[in-house]
Design a protein around this motif. Sequence first.
Motif, mmCIF file in Angstrom:
data_model
loop_
_atom_site.group_PDB
_atom_site.id
_atom_site.type_symbol
_atom_site.label_atom_id
_atom_site.label_comp_id
_atom_site.label_asym_id
_atom_site.label_seq_id
_atom_site.Cartn_x
_atom_site.Cartn_y
_atom_site.Cartn_z
ATOM 1 N N LEU A 24 0.822 -1.206 0.000
ATOM 2 C CA LEU A 24 0.000 0.000 0.000
ATOM 3 C C LEU A 24 0.858 1.258 0.000
ATOM 4 C CD1 LEU A 24 -2.773 -1.010 2.556
ATOM 5 C CD2 LEU A 24 -3.001 -0.793 0.087
ATOM 6 N N ALA A 25 1.935 1.244 0.772
ATOM 7 C CA ALA A 25 2.752 2.446 0.933
ATOM 8 C C ALA A 25 3.703 2.694 -0.230
ATOM 9 C CB ALA A 25 3.552 2.361 2.229
ATOM 10 N N SER A 26 4.323 1.645 -0.752
ATOM 11 C CA SER A 26 5.381 1.824 -1.750
ATOM 12 C C SER A 26 5.051 1.289 -3.128
ATOM 13 C CB SER A 26 6.658 1.142 -1.256
ATOM 14 O OG SER A 26 7.016 1.629 0.015
ATOM 15 N N GLY A 27 3.867 0.784 -3.329
ATOM 16 C CA GLY A 27 3.532 0.182 -4.620
ATOM 17 C C GLY A 27 4.244 -1.144 -4.776
ATOM 18 N N LYS A 28 4.739 -1.430 -5.978
ATOM 19 C CA LYS A 28 5.434 -2.694 -6.220
ATOM 20 C C LYS A 28 6.900 -2.573 -5.830
ATOM 21 C CE LYS A 28 2.406 -4.423 -9.782
ATOM 22 N NZ LYS A 28 2.262 -4.923 -11.137
ATOM 23 N N VAL A 29 7.367 -3.517 -5.004
ATOM 24 C CA VAL A 29 8.772 -3.574 -4.605
ATOM 25 C C VAL A 29 9.281 -4.989 -4.843
ATOM 26 C CG1 VAL A 29 8.636 -1.718 -2.903
ATOM 27 C CG2 VAL A 29 8.168 -4.036 -2.197
ATOM 28 N N SER A 30 10.580 -5.110 -5.095
ATOM 29 C CA SER A 30 11.148 -6.435 -5.336
ATOM 30 C C SER A 30 12.080 -6.822 -4.196
ATOM 31 C CB SER A 30 11.892 -6.464 -6.671
ATOM 32 O OG SER A 30 13.066 -5.702 -6.592
ATOM 33 N N THR A 31 12.193 -8.124 -3.988
ATOM 34 C CA THR A 31 13.077 -8.656 -2.959
ATOM 35 C C THR A 31 13.536 -10.038 -3.370
ATOM 36 O OG1 THR A 31 13.326 -9.100 -0.595
ATOM 37 C CG2 THR A 31 11.227 -9.697 -1.586
ATOM 38 N N ASN A 32 14.621 -10.471 -2.780
ATOM 39 C CA ASN A 32 15.097 -11.830 -3.013
ATOM 40 C C ASN A 32 15.617 -12.457 -1.714
ATOM 41 O OD1 ASN A 32 17.419 -10.401 -2.648
ATOM 42 N ND2 ASN A 32 18.438 -11.111 -4.499
ATOM 43 N N ASN A 75 8.539 -17.725 8.726
ATOM 44 C CA ASN A 75 9.461 -17.201 7.726
ATOM 45 C C ASN A 75 8.958 -15.840 7.288
ATOM 46 O OD1 ASN A 75 10.839 -19.649 7.861
ATOM 47 N ND2 ASN A 75 9.591 -20.551 6.256
ATOM 48 N N LEU A 76 9.843 -14.853 7.327
ATOM 49 C CA LEU A 76 9.469 -13.479 7.011
ATOM 50 C C LEU A 76 10.263 -12.996 5.805
ATOM 51 C CD1 LEU A 76 9.519 -12.093 10.671
ATOM 52 C CD2 LEU A 76 7.542 -12.953 9.406
ATOM 53 N N ILE A 77 9.566 -12.551 4.778
ATOM 54 C CA ILE A 77 10.199 -12.031 3.568
ATOM 55 C C ILE A 77 10.605 -10.588 3.822
ATOM 56 C CG2 ILE A 77 9.833 -11.485 1.125
ATOM 57 C CD1 ILE A 77 7.768 -13.822 1.124
ATOM 58 N N CYS A 78 11.835 -10.245 3.465
ATOM 59 C CA CYS A 78 12.388 -8.908 3.726
ATOM 60 C C CYS A 78 11.876 -7.903 2.691
ATOM 61 C CB CYS A 78 13.912 -8.953 3.683
ATOM 62 S SG CYS A 78 14.622 -10.118 4.855
ATOM 63 N N LEU A 79 11.334 -6.782 3.198
ATOM 64 C CA LEU A 79 10.820 -5.712 2.333
ATOM 65 C C LEU A 79 11.151 -4.349 2.936
ATOM 66 C CD1 LEU A 79 7.146 -6.682 1.350
ATOM 67 C CD2 LEU A 79 9.169 -6.764 -0.077
ATOM 68 N N PRO A 80 11.181 -3.304 2.106
ATOM 69 C CA PRO A 80 11.354 -1.947 2.635
ATOM 70 C C PRO A 80 10.024 -1.416 3.157
ATOM 71 C CG PRO A 80 11.254 -1.894 0.238
ATOM 72 C CD PRO A 80 11.211 -3.339 0.644
ATOM 73 N N LEU A 81 9.632 -1.843 4.359
ATOM 74 C CA LEU A 81 8.346 -1.449 4.944
ATOM 75 C C LEU A 81 8.450 -0.129 5.677
ATOM 76 C CD1 LEU A 81 7.243 -4.874 6.510
ATOM 77 C CD2 LEU A 81 6.478 -3.878 4.349
ATOM 78 N N GLU A 82 7.356 0.622 5.668
ATOM 79 C CA GLU A 82 7.234 1.838 6.458
ATOM 80 C C GLU A 82 6.132 1.598 7.479
ATOM 81 O OE1 GLU A 82 6.575 5.227 3.949
ATOM 82 O OE2 GLU A 82 8.057 4.536 2.505
ATOM 83 N N GLY A 83 6.307 2.035 8.705
ATOM 84 C CA GLY A 83 5.285 1.810 9.736
ATOM 85 C C GLY A 83 5.548 0.516 10.468
#
Length: 186
Positions: A61-69, A87-95
């Motif tokens: 919701l905050a950043s639109g589409k983001v990619s991670t590996n 298991n937690l997938i790493c993302l550039p989350l805000e909040g």
Amino acid sequence: MTSIEATRSSNLILDYCLLFGNSVLVLFESRGSHSFISHDCVKKLGLSTRDLGCELIVSTLASGKVSTNSACVGCSVEVEGIRFKGNLICLPLEGPKVILGMDWLSINHVVIDYGQRKIIFLETKGIDLVSSQEAVKDVKGGATCFVIVAQEKKNITREHISRILVVDESPMYSQMRYPSYHLGGI
């Protein structure tokens, strides 16, 4: 979406939980297929990550589409005094620092009560099954474990094929005549 916006939203549940003994803001998200952790939280807690082996594109919701590996595997999450692994997938989350999605909710039989704005842990019957690697890791961490070793019997292909009914062995089909076709010139 900021944590303030999420708190005001009637369909989102936020709470502080323990991640490896550290208090973090968690969003319980029934619309998300997976669970996530912010890059900042991974760095702050010094967590190790594993390569996913592919690039994953996630809509936020905050950043639109983001990619991670990358992902943090086997994270110890404590929610309302109950300890879970996930298991937690790493993302550039805000909040929120962690988002627990449907993968976590369904495996742990957790229901979100949006009317009361709380999560409910359903009573589950049976035994939690873990891999041998997880059992060894838990024992090294001081846990008491009861181990049942099971091996699935694997049927060979020939056994599966022999169970398939063959139509042309039926007496009805053996007496039928099929037209013959001439493949040569006229």
